[in-house]
Design a protein around this motif. Structure first.
Motif, PDB file in Angstrom:
ATOM      1  N   LEU A 204       1.087   4.011   0.539  1.00  0.00           N
ATOM      2  CA  LEU A 204       0.202   4.750   1.436  1.00  0.00           C
ATOM      3  C   LEU A 204      -0.985   5.326   0.687  1.00  0.00           C
ATOM      4  CD1 LEU A 204      -0.168   5.885   4.274  1.00  0.00           C
ATOM      5  CD2 LEU A 204       1.104   7.882   3.568  1.00  0.00           C
ATOM      6  N   GLU A 205      -0.747   5.775  -0.549  1.00  0.00           N
ATOM      7  CA  GLU A 205      -1.815   6.442  -1.284  1.00  0.00           C
ATOM      8  C   GLU A 205      -2.936   5.506  -1.659  1.00  0.00           C
ATOM      9  OE1 GLU A 205       1.556   9.371  -2.911  1.00  0.00           O
ATOM     10  OE2 GLU A 205       0.739   7.825  -4.210  1.00  0.00           O
ATOM     11  N   TRP A 206      -2.676   4.194  -1.553  1.00  0.00           N
ATOM     12  CA  TRP A 206      -3.735   3.249  -1.882  1.00  0.00           C
ATOM     13  C   TRP A 206      -4.751   3.150  -0.760  1.00  0.00           C
ATOM     14  CZ3 TRP A 206      -1.700  -1.739  -4.613  1.00  0.00           C
ATOM     15  CH2 TRP A 206      -0.801  -1.386  -5.609  1.00  0.00           C
ATOM     16  N   VAL A 207      -4.306   3.366   0.477  1.00  0.00           N
ATOM     17  CA  VAL A 207      -5.175   3.088   1.612  1.00  0.00           C
ATOM     18  C   VAL A 207      -5.678   4.337   2.332  1.00  0.00           C
ATOM     19  CG1 VAL A 207      -4.031   0.891   2.005  1.00  0.00           C
ATOM     20  CG2 VAL A 207      -3.320   2.857   3.288  1.00  0.00           C
ATOM     21  N   LEU A 208      -5.190   5.509   1.934  1.00  0.00           N
ATOM     22  CA  LEU A 208      -5.563   6.711   2.673  1.00  0.00           C
ATOM     23  C   LEU A 208      -6.936   7.254   2.304  1.00  0.00           C
ATOM     24  CD1 LEU A 208      -2.746   9.312   3.143  1.00  0.00           C
ATOM     25  CD2 LEU A 208      -4.042   8.099   4.839  1.00  0.00           C
ATOM     26  N   GLY A 209      -7.531   6.710   1.268  1.00  0.00           N
ATOM     27  CA  GLY A 209      -8.836   7.228   0.891  1.00  0.00           C
ATOM     28  C   GLY A 209      -8.765   8.380  -0.085  1.00  0.00           C
ATOM     29  N   ILE A 210      -7.671   8.428  -0.836  1.00  0.00           N
ATOM     30  CA  ILE A 210      -7.491   9.509  -1.795  1.00  0.00           C
ATOM     31  C   ILE A 210      -8.144   9.156  -3.127  1.00  0.00           C
ATOM     32  CG2 ILE A 210      -5.729  10.747  -3.101  1.00  0.00           C
ATOM     33  CD1 ILE A 210      -3.873  10.287  -0.749  1.00  0.00           C
ATOM     34  N   GLU A 211      -8.164   7.864  -3.443  1.00  0.00           N
ATOM     35  CA  GLU A 211      -8.657   7.433  -4.750  1.00  0.00           C
ATOM     36  C   GLU A 211     -10.116   7.028  -4.663  1.00  0.00           C
ATOM     37  OE1 GLU A 211      -6.888   7.400  -7.469  1.00  0.00           O
ATOM     38  OE2 GLU A 211      -5.016   8.030  -6.546  1.00  0.00           O
ATOM     39  N   ASN A 297       3.505  -3.293   4.480  1.00  0.00           N
ATOM     40  CA  ASN A 297       2.483  -3.468   5.525  1.00  0.00           C
ATOM     41  C   ASN A 297       1.137  -2.989   5.030  1.00  0.00           C
ATOM     42  OD1 ASN A 297       4.844  -1.989   6.050  1.00  0.00           O
ATOM     43  ND2 ASN A 297       4.511  -2.010   8.229  1.00  0.00           N
ATOM     44  N   GLY A 298       1.144  -2.125   4.030  1.00  0.00           N
ATOM     45  CA  GLY A 298      -0.106  -1.582   3.517  1.00  0.00           C
ATOM     46  C   GLY A 298      -1.055  -2.620   2.958  1.00  0.00           C
ATOM     47  N   PHE A 299      -0.535  -3.777   2.598  1.00  0.00           N
ATOM     48  CA  PHE A 299      -1.410  -4.824   2.067  1.00  0.00           C
ATOM     49  C   PHE A 299      -2.259  -5.475   3.154  1.00  0.00           C
ATOM     50  CE2 PHE A 299      -0.156  -4.181  -1.942  1.00  0.00           C
ATOM     51  CZ  PHE A 299       0.932  -4.852  -2.466  1.00  0.00           C
ATOM     52  N   TYR A 300      -1.858  -5.326   4.411  1.00  0.00           N
ATOM     53  CA  TYR A 300      -2.573  -6.008   5.495  1.00  0.00           C
ATOM     54  C   TYR A 300      -3.094  -5.026   6.524  1.00  0.00           C
ATOM     55  CZ  TYR A 300      -0.630 -10.300   3.619  1.00  0.00           C
ATOM     56  OH  TYR A 300      -0.307 -11.341   2.807  1.00  0.00           O
ATOM     57  N   THR A 301      -3.272  -3.791   6.115  1.00  0.00           N
ATOM     58  CA  THR A 301      -3.667  -2.791   7.089  1.00  0.00           C
ATOM     59  C   THR A 301      -5.143  -2.447   6.941  1.00  0.00           C
ATOM     60  OG1 THR A 301      -3.070  -0.633   7.936  1.00  0.00           O
ATOM     61  CG2 THR A 301      -3.134  -0.851   5.590  1.00  0.00           C
ATOM     62  N   LYS A 302      -5.641  -1.683   7.907  1.00  0.00           N
ATOM     63  CA  LYS A 302      -7.001  -1.159   7.780  1.00  0.00           C
ATOM     64  C   LYS A 302      -6.932   0.124   6.974  1.00  0.00           C
ATOM     65  CE  LYS A 302      -8.291  -2.431  12.397  1.00  0.00           C
ATOM     66  NZ  LYS A 302      -8.534  -1.896  13.695  1.00  0.00           N
ATOM     67  N   THR A 303      -7.838   0.283   6.041  1.00  0.00           N
ATOM     68  CA  THR A 303      -7.814   1.502   5.233  1.00  0.00           C
ATOM     69  C   THR A 303      -8.714   2.566   5.843  1.00  0.00           C
ATOM     70  OG1 THR A 303      -9.684   0.818   3.908  1.00  0.00           O
ATOM     71  CG2 THR A 303      -7.531   0.112   3.152  1.00  0.00           C
ATOM     72  N   GLU A 304      -8.709   3.733   5.211  1.00  0.00           N
ATOM     73  CA  GLU A 304      -9.609   4.789   5.653  1.00  0.00           C
ATOM     74  C   GLU A 304     -10.965   4.670   4.980  1.00  0.00           C
ATOM     75  OE1 GLU A 304      -6.893   6.409   8.121  1.00  0.00           O
ATOM     76  OE2 GLU A 304      -8.696   7.542   7.695  1.00  0.00           O
ATOM     77  N   TYR A 305     -11.094   3.737   4.059  1.00  0.00           N
ATOM     78  CA  TYR A 305     -12.351   3.554   3.354  1.00  0.00           C
ATOM     79  C   TYR A 305     -13.362   2.842   4.243  1.00  0.00           C
ATOM     80  CZ  TYR A 305      -9.829   4.452  -1.001  1.00  0.00           C
ATOM     81  OH  TYR A 305      -9.083   5.011  -2.000  1.00  0.00           O
ATOM     82  N   ARG A 306     -14.638   3.099   3.964  1.00  0.00           N
ATOM     83  CA  ARG A 306     -15.679   2.427   4.730  1.00  0.00           C
ATOM     84  C   ARG A 306     -16.656   1.748   3.800  1.00  0.00           C
ATOM     85  NH1 ARG A 306     -16.235   3.955  10.140  1.00  0.00           N
ATOM     86  NH2 ARG A 306     -14.369   5.069  10.729  1.00  0.00           N
ATOM     87  N   ASN A 307     -17.253   0.716   4.333  1.00  0.00           N
ATOM     88  CA  ASN A 307     -18.255  -0.008   3.582  1.00  0.00           C
ATOM     89  C   ASN A 307     -19.581   0.747   3.652  1.00  0.00           C
ATOM     90  OD1 ASN A 307     -19.470  -2.016   2.146  1.00  0.00           O
ATOM     91  ND2 ASN A 307     -18.915  -3.664   3.560  1.00  0.00           N
ATOM     92  N   PRO A 347       2.143   5.576  10.659  1.00  0.00           N
ATOM     93  CA  PRO A 347       1.198   4.833  11.494  1.00  0.00           C
ATOM     94  C   PRO A 347      -0.048   4.375  10.758  1.00  0.00           C
ATOM     95  CG  PRO A 347       1.462   7.094  12.260  1.00  0.00           C
ATOM     96  CD  PRO A 347       2.357   6.937  11.117  1.00  0.00           C
ATOM     97  N   GLN A 348      -0.449   5.107   9.676  1.00  0.00           N
ATOM     98  CA  GLN A 348      -1.690   4.707   9.001  1.00  0.00           C
ATOM     99  C   GLN A 348      -1.557   3.375   8.297  1.00  0.00           C
ATOM    100  OE1 GLN A 348      -0.216   7.681   8.563  1.00  0.00           O
ATOM    101  NE2 GLN A 348      -1.687   9.298   8.174  1.00  0.00           N
ATOM    102  N   ILE A 349      -0.307   2.927   8.142  1.00  0.00           N
ATOM    103  CA  ILE A 349      -0.106   1.768   7.295  1.00  0.00           C
ATOM    104  C   ILE A 349       0.396   0.588   8.103  1.00  0.00           C
ATOM    105  CG2 ILE A 349       2.280   1.843   6.497  1.00  0.00           C
ATOM    106  CD1 ILE A 349       1.114   2.092   3.718  1.00  0.00           C
ATOM    107  N   SER A 350       0.344   0.690   9.420  1.00  0.00           N
ATOM    108  CA  SER A 350       0.943  -0.358  10.239  1.00  0.00           C
ATOM    109  C   SER A 350       0.084  -1.607  10.213  1.00  0.00           C
ATOM    110  CB  SER A 350       1.106   0.134  11.665  1.00  0.00           C
ATOM    111  OG  SER A 350      -0.172   0.310  12.234  1.00  0.00           O
ATOM    112  N   SER A 351       0.739  -2.735  10.260  1.00  0.00           N
ATOM    113  CA  SER A 351       0.032  -4.006  10.279  1.00  0.00           C
ATOM    114  C   SER A 351       0.734  -4.925  11.254  1.00  0.00           C
ATOM    115  CB  SER A 351       0.031  -4.628   8.886  1.00  0.00           C
ATOM    116  OG  SER A 351      -0.330  -5.982   8.966  1.00  0.00           O
ATOM    117  N   ARG A 352       0.139  -5.068  12.429  1.00  0.00           N
ATOM    118  CA  ARG A 352       0.788  -5.915  13.438  1.00  0.00           C
ATOM    119  C   ARG A 352       0.960  -7.327  12.919  1.00  0.00           C
ATOM    120  NH1 ARG A 352      -2.524  -3.431  17.422  1.00  0.00           N
ATOM    121  NH2 ARG A 352      -1.254  -1.976  18.575  1.00  0.00           N
ATOM    122  N   PHE A 353      -0.032  -7.755  12.150  1.00  0.00           N
ATOM    123  CA  PHE A 353      -0.012  -9.125  11.642  1.00  0.00           C
ATOM    124  C   PHE A 353       1.238  -9.373  10.806  1.00  0.00           C
ATOM    125  CE2 PHE A 353      -1.309 -13.004   9.881  1.00  0.00           C
ATOM    126  CZ  PHE A 353      -1.114 -12.941   8.518  1.00  0.00           C
TER     127      PHE A 353
END
Lengths: 472, 167
Positions: A204-211, A297-307, A347-353
């Motif tokens: 989770l900590e990879w995708v939450l926008g902490i780093e 699932n975190g590998f295929y989820t949308k992160t909190e980071y933005r382009n 829920p932040q890490i869910s990946s339907r795919f």
């Protein structure tokens, strides 16, 4: 009478921080970690055991097995008691909880005879993952050995026996059945067996926008400090083993390679990639590698980071995630196994795919398999058109709106679904008994009725059981 | 507290929320700024590296914020007053400008412009020892060099900008 108390002290406190420290001391006394602890005498008292066994005859195979295990335990206990024993002086008790004598998680203990017993995870494994436990397993280092865990260990050993691992085992199951717990036990087991282990308890900590993140080449992004942290965790878990393995060119060891990346964040990601290339080259002298990833699932989820243009970044746009994805897509093949666990609690890490792909994959044959769930409508097809060729709207087929679905180059290959079932009556009884021993269930009589009631209310769900008992 | 473009910003907040404290920057602008500069969403202002702080101040200096923005708003209101427009007259009176009815409402405009609709006048509330009403706060003396009519003319502008400071 309690056995010798020398050994690791293991704390158990409630999930919401109200600390009730129950010190459960693992048995190392007498130098024999295989000895059956005091726990087994009150493990199942005869009344409960008989009432659990008493069903229509003939007894099912499973019940016969449990009956045999308990008999063996009782016999061993009797033998133990017969031997003379000199007990070392008791160590200082650090908390007010009862002292339980629990077996430890060593590979020899992972056999059929120790099923249903809570075993304490080794202290050095716990300190190496530095409190980075899966969410609700925090502070709960004693986990019950289940038939499921043994089956998973078998499955991983089979993968390890092959020349290279060509598939990924993914733990699937309803929320709270024990996927993270099983993965943790398995990572600890193989680490103690001498395998190399890369264990990531919280993705989770990879995708939450902490780093912090920065642009890398092409469309990708780097997370330099996170890469350094991951290298550090790999080094910590494996300890000395990495200093003995030389790189392909022979000029340095893997440990030095990792240390170079750890100390300077800008070199961390290249170090990770180099490390993974090294680990996936064939080398007979090297121990097998287990890659255990929780919250996969975190590998295929949308992160909190933005382009830069404020569009949402998916996890595969990050180089660290890509390095790991190469194992899932079979671009890097390891001697050993790759295991992941889905997470439905975050829920932040869910990946339907990924959840869809796993539910469609072939299942590993386990002893307890639930009836195949009817395919949820939302997973029916990733791009569904009706008879007029009109693309169906999002609420009808939400799967078609997963942005990862288009990216065929990062599709996972060779997924084998491993189902983690809910507790059966015996496992529920054992866990409730353990909670009582640890002092969490005051004034509760663990009898057949109580066990059945808890099984009914929680459906054998480990997480619910944990919550229900702690709420008392 | 990080001092940036003339404002003291709270250190312990996430960057977009801290930037909101700048006059002229709201959440959307702040977030877009962070996206352009690749500042991660959970970054606190105190953890921001030096080069990102300089980049931030560079971008902010190119935007119209703080004193420049206040000046522009003041000038716009003054222009309306000067040309003798209806809107200007409403600004002078401290009443709603955008054509709203004043019989049932208009309280925001009146409260903000010192028409005695402060908290102590609200029904059902007990009197407090302090008040946040603009009417109750002591007004600063008008500068003696200005003529009275000009002072009256800029009064709504002074009220507009001074309301945050409790004038």
């Amino acid at each position: 009478m309690r056995l010798a108390v020398q050994g690791t002290l293991v704390k158990w406190s409630t999930r919401n921080g109200r600390s009730r420290a129950f010190s459960c001391t693992a048995v190392n006394g007498g130098g024999d970690a295989n000895s059956v602890g005091d726990f087994s005498t009150v493990f199942f008292d005869k009344f409960l055991m008989n009432s659990l066994l008493e069903e229509e005859q003939p007894l099912s195979l499973r019940k016969q097995k449990y009956a045999r295990i308990l008999e063996t335990k009782a016999r061993e206990k009797a033998e133990d008691a017969a031997q003379p024993r000199n007990s070392p002086p008791t160590a200082e008790r650090k908390s007010a909880g009862p002292a339980l004598a629990l077996g430890t998680w060593i590979p020899e203990n992972a056999n059929e005879n120790r099923i249903l017993e809570p075993l304490a995870l080794p202290e050095d494994f716990l300190s190496s993952i530095s409190k980075n436990y899966p969410k609700y397993l925090a502070d709960a280092p004693s986990l019950m050995l289940r038939q499921t865990t043994l089956e998973l260990i078998e499955a991983i050993k089979k993968q390890g026996d092959k020349k290279v691992s060509d598939s990924t085992l993914v733990l699937d199951g309803v929320r709270g059945t024990g996927k993270s717990a099983t993965l943790m036990q398995v990572a600890s087991h193989f680490r103690s067996s001498g395998w190399l282990v890369i264990y990531i308890p919280r993705l989770l900590e990879w995708v939450l926008g902490i780093e912090p993140y920065e642009k890398a080449q092409g469309e990708l992004f780097n997370q330099p400090y996170l890469s350094a942290k991951v290298l550090e965790s790999i080094l910590k878990i494996n300890g000395r083993a990495l200093s003995k393995i030389k790189t392909k060119r022979g000029d340095s060891t893997l440990e030095e390679l990792i240390k170079r990346g750890m100390t300077r964040p800008e070199l961390a990601q290249p170090a990770v990639e180099e490390l993974f290339i090294e680990l996936s080259t064939e080398d007979e002298s090297r121990p097998p590698l287990l890659i255990a990833i929780d919250q996969i699932n975190g590998f295929y989820t949308k992160t909190e980071y933005r382009n830069v243009d404020s569009s949402v970044l998916t996890a595969d746009r990050f180089t660290l995630v890509r390095s790991f994805l190469r194992f899932l897509t079979q671009e890097h093949q390891v001697k050993g196994a790759v295991v992941g666990a889905l997470d439905f609690s975050t829920p932040q890490i869910s990946s339907r795919f990924l959840e869809h792909v796993v539910s469609q994959s072939p299942s590993y044959p386990t002893s307890r398999q639930s009836a195949p769930r009817p395919l949820a409508r939302k997973y029916q097809d990733l791009s569904v058109v009706d008879k007029y060729g009109v693309l169906q709207p999002k609420d009808v087929t939400p799967g078609s709106y997963d942005s990862v679905a288009d990216k065929k180059d990062i599709y996972p290959k060779g997924i084998i679904r491993f189902e983690v079932p809910t507790f059966d009556r015996w496992e529920t009884a054992s866990i409730l008994n353990f909670y009582k021993e640890a002092g969490l269930l005051f004034a509760r009589d663990i009898n057949r009725n109580y066990v059945d009631a808890q099984l009914l209310f929680t459906g054998g769900n480990g997480w619910r059981l944990f919550r229900a008992t702690h709420g008392l | 507290m990080l001092y940036l473009v003339g404002v003291n910003l709270p250190d312990e907040k996430y960057v977009p929320f801290a930037l909101k404290n700048i006059y002229g920057v709201g959440l959307k602008t702040a977030q877009n700024l962070c996206h352009q500069l690749l500042i991660h969403p959970r970054c606190r202002l105190r953890d921001l590296p030096e080069e990102k702080v300089t980049q931030l101040s560079q971008v902010l200096n190119s935007m119209k914020i703080e004193a420049e923005l206040r000046r522009e708003t003041k000038n716009r209101i003054l222009r309306l007053i000067d040309i003798g427009s209806y809107r200007g007259w409403r600004h002078l009176r401290g009443l709603p400008v955008r054509g709203q009815r004043t019989r049932p409402s208009g309280r925001t405009a009146r409260r903000l412009n010192g028409k005695g609709l402060g908290l102590e006048n609200r029904k059902g509330m007990e009197k407090r020892t302090y008040t946040t009403s603009a009417a109750a706060a002591p007004r600063p003396p008008t500068p003696p060099t200005w003529s009275l009519s000009l002072a009256k003319a800029v009064a709504p502008v002074v009220r507009f900008f001074g309301r945050a400071r409790g004038l």
